[in-house]
Design an enzyme around this catalytic site. Structure first.
Site, PDB file in Angstrom:
ATOM      1  N   SER A 427      -7.194   6.167  -2.769  1.00 50.77           N
ATOM      2  CA  SER A 427      -7.257   5.151  -1.718  1.00 50.77           C
ATOM      3  C   SER A 427      -7.069   3.741  -2.262  1.00 50.77           C
ATOM      4  O   SER A 427      -6.930   2.794  -1.500  1.00 50.77           O
ATOM      5  CB  SER A 427      -8.601   5.232  -0.985  1.00 50.77           C
ATOM      6  OG  SER A 427      -9.664   5.050  -1.905  1.00 50.77           O
ATOM      7  N   HIS A 448      -1.907   9.170   0.962  1.00 49.05           N
ATOM      8  CA  HIS A 448      -3.244   8.657   1.279  1.00 49.05           C
ATOM      9  C   HIS A 448      -3.649   9.036   2.700  1.00 49.05           C
ATOM     10  O   HIS A 448      -3.121   8.506   3.677  1.00 49.05           O
ATOM     11  CB  HIS A 448      -3.258   7.128   1.111  1.00 49.05           C
ATOM     12  CG  HIS A 448      -4.568   6.507   1.439  1.00 49.05           C
ATOM     13  ND1 HIS A 448      -4.679   5.239   1.974  1.00 49.05           N
ATOM     14  CD2 HIS A 448      -5.841   6.966   1.319  1.00 49.05           C
ATOM     15  CE1 HIS A 448      -5.953   4.958   2.161  1.00 49.05           C
ATOM     16  NE2 HIS A 448      -6.669   5.991   1.775  1.00 49.05           N
ATOM     17  N   GLU A 460      -0.463   7.392   4.504  1.00 51.70           N
ATOM     18  CA  GLU A 460       0.429   6.487   3.778  1.00 51.70           C
ATOM     19  C   GLU A 460       1.108   7.277   2.666  1.00 51.70           C
ATOM     20  O   GLU A 460       0.432   7.917   1.850  1.00 51.70           O
ATOM     21  CB  GLU A 460      -0.351   5.323   3.172  1.00 51.70           C
ATOM     22  CG  GLU A 460      -0.883   4.333   4.191  1.00 51.70           C
ATOM     23  CD  GLU A 460      -1.668   3.208   3.539  1.00 51.70           C
ATOM     24  OE1 GLU A 460      -1.280   2.037   3.703  1.00 51.70           O
ATOM     25  OE2 GLU A 460      -2.679   3.502   2.873  1.00 51.70           O
ATOM     26  N   ASN A 498      -5.706  -0.233   3.540  1.00 52.69           N
ATOM     27  CA  ASN A 498      -6.969  -0.686   2.933  1.00 52.69           C
ATOM     28  C   ASN A 498      -6.901  -2.139   2.495  1.00 52.69           C
ATOM     29  O   ASN A 498      -7.918  -2.841   2.456  1.00 52.69           O
ATOM     30  CB  ASN A 498      -7.327   0.204   1.744  1.00 52.69           C
ATOM     31  CG  ASN A 498      -7.979   1.500   2.188  1.00 52.69           C
ATOM     32  OD1 ASN A 498      -8.281   1.682   3.361  1.00 52.69           O
ATOM     33  ND2 ASN A 498      -8.179   2.412   1.254  1.00 52.69           N
TER      34      ASN A 498
END
Length: 709
Positions: A427, A448, A460, A498
């Site tokens: 992540s 991800h 992702e 993120n």
């Protein structure tokens, strides 16, 4: 020009009206069909040899998937949209008025305008196939049903059930549709057409009252009871949408007026409200999202490069993420998967996770037990590397430790074939760093997922500089098979989702330390349109996870990602959030059953006394501009390929409000000049973490936009 509606007469007096849009894989209703349908219906009406009519699709796996959404973008005014709705009303009324029995034979998707068409028939029979789904999902596009759906559905299934269907946009399975009275029969697809013909031969049936619970019957039998239903529906809608979506209240009004004043009045109101909603910015944004997703489904993520077939997958790690990834691989993609963990407990957890999800579907009667067991048989386990050699893709879901991930890369290159893809579910760690341990870095990629894997639609796909186009294309195709919406992003710490989330969360934390209460912060962002507030999200994700990711982002991307130092105190107090029952909110015995309660001791741990009372819009603005600025910076740096991908990533990855269309469409609605002015103002007040990126400054100078107007 090829016809869409073809009439086939039978010797028994039943005619088949077959809908088959030329050149399309699925049927959709278009405005230009109105004249053709009217002509066919006139022909049927004047032919005394036709004793009954069966409406059926010429497509193998769908009835009618809905109306062509492109028609709405062609509407320049509300009058154009009202005309479109009224045109549909006229055609469906003509179908309904035929003096012969009309039966809809439904197999596959029967949604939106497709269900409105079916409801205008006198009877409906559907297949019992898993592909058959019925619903009116227009609210998910910021609209309401515009072809009579708000009037016919309540009369078929009752007001309460109809409102629930339309306000949620939920799709109904065959058994449920039969139980509620939405269809009159359900049969195997092999005898669907014959069953519909036999129903038509029997003549028009007497319309039965909706099958409803006793309480619903009592409430719906009088105007006072119905008003109570409308009030409760409006209250629930307001709680869920915070008033950000105009469609639900207008939908309730359509049902109310139609049930109180008659169907014709209801249809007039429906056409008027539908037209108004088509012109709203909320619907325009949500339709743009629909088109973006449709576009993305056709893309490989690697230009013209074709993906390789994935026939077997391996998942490293049997934890929450690994179990979730293995589960969607077997249940959605129907691909055999082998889960590898260092001990039997991890493997047992992965199997238990998958079984629990599937068994829930069995209990809800969405799946047979035999199908559950067949899918579970696709998942096997190992504590070593037996049975992995023929894997096409390996998804690594171990701890965020670079040395451990390096070992995983080496193990897979030793145990698997030369073409096996190694996909890391990291992540935050850059994929370039993970690939440094690889002899075949072209096979290394990031994949991800977001937690919980079975519910979150986004993944992702992260390519580093040496990832091959074939690896990208194959990984994108694999994610789509799992039922995910993949966006391809370039490698950097935090990737895209993120990265933009971190600054948003950090700013909420800064305001908490300035004296804003936990409740006020969360309420402000929920009011803005997020599904949960930032402090709730931190508890859900894990305070420890945030503490681990922040230093990585700060090291790679700069001081603007520095987390508030006071948060070290939370870790020292062993506050990890929901996972250990100790965070910002109360959990377990301390938590109220029907509401959330802040753990007041968190304030003393942080050394603050909540005293601030900023307006909700002041709180949300300060958090959101951080996210917007970083999203623009990601585009500027080439981390995301387009504003479209940035919008989809934020919508599906962190729940950015759909009615705003995503960060980039929202920036267009704000205007680049205004956004830069806001950032500069905050920069002067709070420091350089608000400094606008170069792309935004350039756009502000040129009055630029991310999307054409």
């Amino acid at each position: 020009m090829e016809k869409t509606f073809n009439l086939k007469r039978r010797e028994d007096g039943i005619a088949l009206l077959v809908m088959d849009v030329p050149g399309e894989t699925m049927n959709t209703l278009k405005g230009e069909f109105a004249d053709e349908v009217t002509q066919v219906l006139n022909e049927i009406q004047s032919d005394n040899s036709i004793k009954g009519l069966v409406l059926i699709s010429g497509k193998p796996d769908s009835f009618v998937a809905g109306a062509d959404i492109g028609m709405l973008d062609a509407c320049k005014t509300a009058d154009d949209a009202r005309t479109l709705s009224s045109q549909g009303h006229q055609v469906f009324a003509q179908l309904e008025a035929l003096n012969i029995p009309v039966v809809a034979a439904i197999h596959g998707a029967c949604l939106g305008g497709g269900l409105e068409l079916a409801m205008a028939c006198h009877q409906r029979v559907c297949s019992d196939d898993a592909k058959t789904l019925l619903g009116l999902p227009e609210v998910q596009l910021g609209l309401l049903p515009g072809g009579g759906g708000t009037q016919r559905l309540p009369r078929l299934v009752g007001v309460t059930t109809a409102l629930d269907m339309m306000l949620t946009g939920k799709q109904i399975r065959p058994k449920q549709a039969l139980k509620m009275g939405l269809v009159d029969d359900m049969v195997p697809v092999s005898i669907l057409q014959q069953t519909a013909i036999e129903m038509a031969l029997k003549g028009k049936s007497v319309r039965h009252k909706p099958k409803q619970p006793l309480l619903n019957k009592v409430l719906e039998s009088n105007s006072a009871g119905r008003n109570f239903i409308y009030q409760q529906a409006a209250k629930q809608v307001m709680k869920k949408t915070q008033g950000n979506y105009p469609a639900p209240s207008k939908l309730i009004d359509c049902v109310r007026q139609g049930m109180d004043k008659g169907m014709q009045k209801g249809l007039q109101v429906e056409a008027s409200h539908f037209a108004d909603l088509v012109m709203t910015p909320e619907s325009a944004a949500m339709r743009a999202v629909f088109f973006a997703i449709t576009e993305m489904k056709k893309e490989t993520g690697a230009g013209e490069t074709k993906p390789k077939a994935v026939k077997k997958a391996v998942v490293l790690g049997g934890g929450l993420m690994g179990g979730g990834i293995a589960s969607v691989t077997t249940t959605k993609a129907k691909i055999p998967v082998r889960v590898k963990d260092i001990n039997e407990k991890g493997l047992s957890n992965a199997l238990s996770y998958a079984y629990k999800l599937l068994d829930g579907r069995v209990r809800r009667r969405h799946m047979r037990a035999t199908e559950r067991d067949k899918l579970m048989a696709l998942m096997t386990t190992t504590t070593d590397y037996r049975g992995v050699k023929d894997a096409d893709i390996v998804v690594e879901a171990v701890f965020e430790d670079l040395a451990l991930k390096h070992q995983m890369v080496k193990d897979i290159e030793r145990e698997c074939g030369p073409d096996t893809i190694f996909a890391s579910n990291t992540s935050s760690l850059p994929i370039t760093q993970i690939a440094q341990a690889a002899e075949r870095p072209e096979n290394v990629i990031g994949l991800h997922y977001f937690s919980p894997v079975d519910k979150m639609p986004l993944v992702e796909v992260i390519a580093h500089a040496n990832t091959s186009p074939e690896t990208i294309a194959t990984t994108v195709a694999f994610a789509k098979q799992q039922g995910k919406t993949p966006i391809v992003v370039q490698d950097c710490a935090g990737f895209y989702v993120n990265r933009i989330l971190a600054l948003y969360m950090n700013e909420a934390a800064q305001m908490l330390l300035e004296g804003q209460s936990v409740e006020n912060l969360d309420k402000a962002l929920v009011k803005f349109g997020f599904p949960v507030g930032p402090i709730t999200l931190l508890d859900e994700v894990g305070i420890d996870v945030g503490a681990k990711i922040s230093p990585i982002l700060e090291k790679e991307l700069g001081s603007r990602f520095e987390a508030p130092a006071a948060f070290d105190k939370l870790m020292a107090d062993d506050r990890k959030g929901r996972k250990n029952g100790k965070g910002f909110y109360c959990y377990g015995d301390k938590a109220p059953k029907k509401s959330k309660k802040v753990d007041e001791t968190v304030y003393s741990v942080l050394g603050i006394t909540p005293s601030g009372a900023l307006e909700h819009n002041q709180i949300s603005c300060r958090c959101i501009v951080q996210m917007l600025n970083e999203a623009a910076r990601c585009l500027e740096e080439g981390i995301i390929a387009s504003p479209r991908d940035g919008d989809i990533g934020a919508l599906f990855g962190i729940g950015f409000p759909p009615f705003l269309g995503g960060p980039f469409r929202y920036m267009d609605s704000l205007g680049s000049q205004r956004l830069v002015e806001m950032l500069v103002s905050y920069q002067q007040q709070f420091g350089d973490r608000f400094a606008p990126c170069e792309l935004l400054k350039k756009m502000a100078a040129e009055d630029g936009r991310f999307f054409s107007a």
